[in-house]
Enzyme design. Sequence first.
Site, PDB file in Angstrom:
ATOM      1  CG  LEU A   8      -0.454   0.212   2.568  1.00  0.00           C
ATOM      2  CD1 LEU A   8      -1.619   0.159   3.693  1.00  0.00           C
ATOM      3  CD2 LEU A   8       0.714  -0.424   3.066  1.00  0.00           C
ATOM      4  CE  LYS A   9       3.446   2.885   4.613  1.00  0.00           C
ATOM      5  NZ  LYS A   9       2.845   4.246   5.407  1.00  0.00           N
ATOM      6  CG  ASP A  10       4.242   0.560  -4.604  1.00  0.00           C
ATOM      7  OD1 ASP A  10       5.061   0.620  -3.800  1.00  0.00           O
ATOM      8  OD2 ASP A  10       3.924  -0.363  -5.276  1.00  0.00           O
TER       9      ASP A  10
END
Length: 331
Positions: free
Chosen positions: A43-45
């Site tokens: 999810l950090k993208d």
Amino acid sequence: MNMNHSILETIGQTPLVRLNRVVGDVAATVAVKLEYFNPGGSLKDRAVLSMVEAAEQAGKLRPGGTIIEATSGNTGYAVAMVAAAKGYRAVIVCSDKVAAEKIDTLRAFGAEIVRVPGDATREDPEHYFNTAHRLAEAEENSLYISQSYNPDNPAGHFRTTGPEIWQQTGGKVTSFITSAGTGGTISGTGRYLKEQNPAVEIVLADPVGSVYAGFLETGEVAPSQPYLVEAAGQDELYIPPNFAADTVDRALRVTDEEAFVMARRLAREEGIFCGMSSGLIVHAAVQLAREKSAGDLIVAIVCDSGDKYLSRLYSDRWLRERLPGLVGADR
Ligand code: PMP
């Protein structure tokens, strides 16, 4: 032609998948949003792309610039991947305790690694936050991501994760549940969903020992106790500014054991191979589902995949040493 112009266009639009077995006999539906479909694996993208593009638009980061972050986890992979795709230099500051495979992955994307002592306290100039800050100050045309403070982290989830969940559920989502590290995901997604329908319940899944759940209930930041689940909760005595407590309705606490059992069950019973925090979140989602009725639709986040955790969560030996009795019970 159906072709992306860069790997960055493949960030987001991750699948939403109903859980069939691990939920047991409940009337409500639980669905997971599989963030490991993002190209950097988590999810950090979304958050990193949002922070980098906001800095570009503000003229703070220009061609030839450097992106700097203090991190040992998924944010580092996302920074390294986004920097590679956009042609920036990436500098990742991390503690000397970080596992060799993680460093190798960051280097594979061309990132430069600055290692600092893992036992440095926050006041110590060598602490990884202070080091990253100093490097960014010293370098012109650089962006210090600072994910716990940077408002473009939750803004990325407000613009992408929230709308995707709303569209994928046809507006029928009734609860959204995730954990909080920086708080970017729960705050940005939660705010978007509540703006569409204030009745959507926003639930935090928090490790037993993290400070967040107590903070939501009492407003106090009480001393935390150690826990094994990585990348979820807060074990320092502080609430990151990106954790918007007013968007969160309630917290559910999950033990390491519950999180690990659920992560392993997801692989074996649903074919969903996920990390530790995802086990924690799905355990809490299943608990929540027991309180709900037919027509209720709970959306939970699966944050990253299991491959980074092979030597820990998916190692029987590692688990047996830390949680005696668990592995036998799990089979
Ligand atoms: N990475 C992973 C693997 C996580 O599990 C989490 C927590 N859900 C995060 C990152 C943190 O999310 P955030 O910083 O947006 O709260």
